[in-house]
Structure formats: structure tokens, C-alpha cells
Scaffold this active site. Structure first.
Site, PDB file in Angstrom:
ATOM      1  N   CYS A 178       0.841  -1.204   0.000  1.00 36.61           N
ATOM      2  CA  CYS A 178       0.000   0.000   0.000  1.00 36.61           C
ATOM      3  C   CYS A 178       0.872   1.248   0.000  1.00 36.61           C
ATOM      4  O   CYS A 178       1.352   1.681   1.045  1.00 36.61           O
ATOM      5  CB  CYS A 178      -0.934  -0.022   1.205  1.00 36.61           C
ATOM      6  SG  CYS A 178      -2.032   1.412   1.271  1.00 36.61           S
ATOM      7  N   CYS A 215      -0.484   4.130   2.017  1.00 35.61           N
ATOM      8  CA  CYS A 215      -0.344   3.948   3.464  1.00 35.61           C
ATOM      9  C   CYS A 215       1.102   4.177   3.919  1.00 35.61           C
ATOM     10  O   CYS A 215       1.352   4.833   4.920  1.00 35.61           O
ATOM     11  CB  CYS A 215      -0.733   2.534   3.877  1.00 35.61           C
ATOM     12  SG  CYS A 215      -2.286   1.967   3.201  1.00 35.61           S
ATOM     13  N   ASP A 216       2.042   3.614   3.190  1.00 40.25           N
ATOM     14  CA  ASP A 216       3.409   3.517   3.708  1.00 40.25           C
ATOM     15  C   ASP A 216       4.440   4.356   2.964  1.00 40.25           C
ATOM     16  O   ASP A 216       5.592   4.437   3.399  1.00 40.25           O
ATOM     17  CB  ASP A 216       3.855   2.038   3.684  1.00 40.25           C
ATOM     18  CG  ASP A 216       3.006   1.197   4.628  1.00 40.25           C
ATOM     19  OD1 ASP A 216       2.535   1.733   5.641  1.00 40.25           O
ATOM     20  OD2 ASP A 216       2.799   0.005   4.345  1.00 40.25           O
TER      21      ASP A 216
END
Ligand SMILES: Cc1cc2nc3c(=O)[nH]c(=O)nc-3n(C[C@H](O)[C@H](O)[C@H](O)COP(=O)(O)OP(=O)(O)OC[C@H]3O[C@@H](n4cnc5c(N)ncnc54)[C@H](O)[C@@H]3O)c2cc1C
Length: 309
Positions: A135, A138-139
Site C-alpha cells: 500500500c 499507506c506507507d
């Protein structure tokens, strides 16, 4: 063995627990089954920095414990168990849990999520959360000014490569074939991006690094006379090769897209079956974030409440 309930929620990720908070506060007496991964996908990650309300960040495990506690506080009946089959041909809908117990419900909220696809190499597991991610949204932030690689050749991979290039110093894009599957416009964007280096005809053999990912072992033209093995130094290894929505057991009753995402009507969480709602990643090929899953869990709960009026 059959039990009659008012509102059944399947799944215990952000969508399921949010639906449970709202439906329990609306006196719908929801029963929620957690499934094989209590707390959902976020329990597999360390730090969540983009969920509103946690300025210092929070671990995925803690955040999901908090959501569970909040749902339980308002009376949601949270149970262990996996929905193994269903009959949505007529109301009340029937869902079988763990292959034996049958639940009959007036309203069904499906929050079964989606699982990211991985290459299947053991190093993905070894470095999960310490350099491997599925992701970028996300990261990616954790890799500012660093070097990363992303695997995939579709639109999502291109989008995520561009997103990562906005944060990292350099992005390798590892593509199995000698072309991108993405739309022309996305292809042009990655091919012309100064920070993105394309590695076509390339497969990943493994990752290396002492405490976290420090590089990847790659092979170009595998299995041909031009085969060439080489390493790249990277800090992060991202997968963008698709997701598998957990929607298989509903396939005979609900419309799904070609990947398996449950189709919902417009901006709502309504499926084509009245009283059956789908929320979170299982119905979302586009955003797949905790906050969007929680938001759609809320929508499903409100729509369920209105359906039962
Ligand atoms: C490693 C990683 C890091 C991430 N980091 C972030 C981040 O920092 N920020 C962010 O916003 N998002 C992040 N995400 C994405 C986020 O986790 C998802 O978007 C979100 O969890 C989706 O929520 P959901 O409720 O739809 O489903 P999920 O979280 O996928 O939960 C699905 C639930 O359904 C249950 N289930 C499935 N099948 C059945 C069944 N047959 N019967 C019963 N239960 C079933 C599972 O047990 C699980 O509890 C990350 C994802 C991953 C994998």
C-alpha cells in the site's frame, strides 16, 4: 441449529466495527462475526499515521482494539467465526458460520475486505512491515527521500509509482513483461518521470538486508539466453499487482466486477439485493483506506437502519 437476528455484520475491519458502532447505537442489536483475521488488515501493520484523531500515530492492532471496544460498549455482539456460505435468495437471509451454525437475518452488512496479492516469495513475509508493503498510499511517507521499488504494470502500479516518486528520491518500477498494461496516459507519465526508472522483463528473486530491506535480487529475461541476474539497492519494496476481494461466498447472489469487488449502487452501499449492503474494501477497487472503509461502514449502517424502518 438456526438463530434469528436483526442485523448481521460479517468482518471486523474498520468497516465492520464502524457499522457495528452505528447499528448498535441505533438499537439494531447487531451481531458481528470477526472472521479469520480479527481486526482486519490493519492488524498486520505497525504504524498508522493517516487515520484522523491520532496525532502521534497508533499501531494497527491498538486502533482495531479501540474500535472493537467502542462497538462492544454500545452492545454489539462480537463473535468469533467465519461465514462459510449463504443463501440470499429471499429474506430473511441465511448465512452459515463455520460450516454448521445458521444465522437468519433481516439485514446483512458485508465487510469482508480484500487481500493484497503478493509475488509468493518467502522474503515478502520475512520483511513484512520492515520494507515490504502492498500500500503506497499507506506507507510511502515512511520512504521520503529514500529509494524504493514497485512491482506491477497496470494503472494502479503506475499511479502508485508516481505517488512514491513524489516522496522518494528514486523509484524503480519492476515490470514482468516488456510493456505496461496501464492506459496510455499513465504509461506516458511514468515513462517520462525523471525519478522513475523502468525495469522491463524483470522478475524479483528475493530481497536482502540485515534488519530491514536493503535491496532486491532481480533477474532480467529469465529462462532465455539473455538471462541476467542483478541487484538493486532499495529501502522499500512495494507490491501493486492487485487485490483479491473476499467476496467468493456471495458470488451466486450479488453482482461483482471482473476482479470480484461487490458492486454497489451509486454512492450507497446497497447491493442489488434489498437489505444486503457491502462496505469497505470488499466493494472498493479505488481507495482501500481505513478511513474510507470506516466511512462506508457508517453509510451501510445508516442505510440498514432506514431499510428496517
Ligand atoms: C500492511 C497494510 C498496511 C496498511 N496501512 C494502512 C494505513 O496506514 N492507513 C490506512 O488508511 N489504510 C491502511 N491499509 C489499508 C486498510 O488496512 C484497509 O483499507 C482497511 O483495513 C479495509 O477495511 P475493511 O473493514 O474493508 O476490511 P479489512 O480490514 O480487510 O477486514 C476484513 C475483515 O473481514 C473478515 N472476513 C473476511 N472474510 C470473512 C468471512 N468469510 N467471514 C467472516 N469474516 C470475514 C476478516 O477476518 C477481517 O476481519 C493497510 C493495509 C495493509 C495490508
Amino acid at each position: 441449529m438456526s438463530e434469528k437476528v436483526n442485523c448481521l455484520i460479517i468482518g471486523s475491519g474498520p468497516a465492520g466495527y464502524t457499522a457495528a458502532i452505528y447499528t448498535s447505537r441505533a438499537n439494531l442489536s447487531p451481531v458481528l462475526y470477526e472472521g479469520i483475521q480479527p481486526g482486519g488488515q490493519l492488524t498486520t501493520t505497525n504504524e498508522i499515521e493517516n487515520f484522523p484523531g491520532y496525532p502521534e500515530g497508533i499501531t494497527g492492532f491498538q486502533m482495531m482494539e479501540d474500535l472493537k471496544k467502542q462497538a462492544a460498549k454500545f452492545g454489539a455482539d462480537i463473535r468469533s467465526g467465519i461465514a462459510t456460505s449463504c443463501d440470499l435468495s429471499q429474506s430473511p437471509y441465511k448465512v452459515t458460520i463455520d460450516g454448521e451454525k445458521q444465522i437468519e437475518t433481516k439485514v446483512l452488512i458485508i465487510c469482508t475486505g480484500a487481500a493484497a496479492k503478493y509475488l509468493g516469495i518467502p522474503d515478502e513475509v520475512k520483511y513484512s512491515g520492515i520494507g515490504v508493503s502492498a500500500c503506497a498510499t499507506c506507507d510511502g511517507f515512511f520512504y521520503r527521500k529514500k529509494t524504493v521499488a514497485i512491482v506491477g504494470g497496470g494503472d494502479t502500479a503506475c499511479e502508485e509509482a508516481i505517488y512514491l516518486a513524489g516522496l522518494a528520491n528514486k523509484v524503480y518500477m519492476i515490470v514482468r513483461k516488456d510493456y505496461l498494461r496501464a492506459t496510455k496516459i499513465m504509461q506516458e507519465r511514468v515513462l517520462n518521470h525523471p525519478k522513475i526508472e523502468m525495469l522491463f522483463n524483470t522478475n524479483t528473486l528475493g530481497l536482502f538486508g540485515e534488519k530491514a530491506v536493503e535491496g532486491a535480487h532481480l533477474v532480467r529475461h529469465a529462462g532465455t539466453p539473455q538471462e541476467e541476474k542483478f541487484d538493486i539497492a532499495i529501502d522499500g519494496f512495494f507490491l501493486a499487482i492487485g487485490h483479491t476481494p473476499n467476496s467468493e461466498i456471495f458470488k451466486d447472489y450479488l453482482e461483482r466486477d471482473e476482479t470480484g469487488y461487490i458492486k454497489t449502487q451509486g454512492r450507497s452501499t446497497k447491493t442489488a439485493v434489498p437489505g444486503v449492503f457491502a462496505a469497505g474494501d470488499v466493494a472498493d477497487p479505488h481507495y482501500r483506506q481505513a478511513i474510507t472503509a470506516a466511512g462506508s461502514g457508517c453509510i451501510a449502517a445508516i442505510e440498514a437502519e432506514r431499510y428496517l424502518l
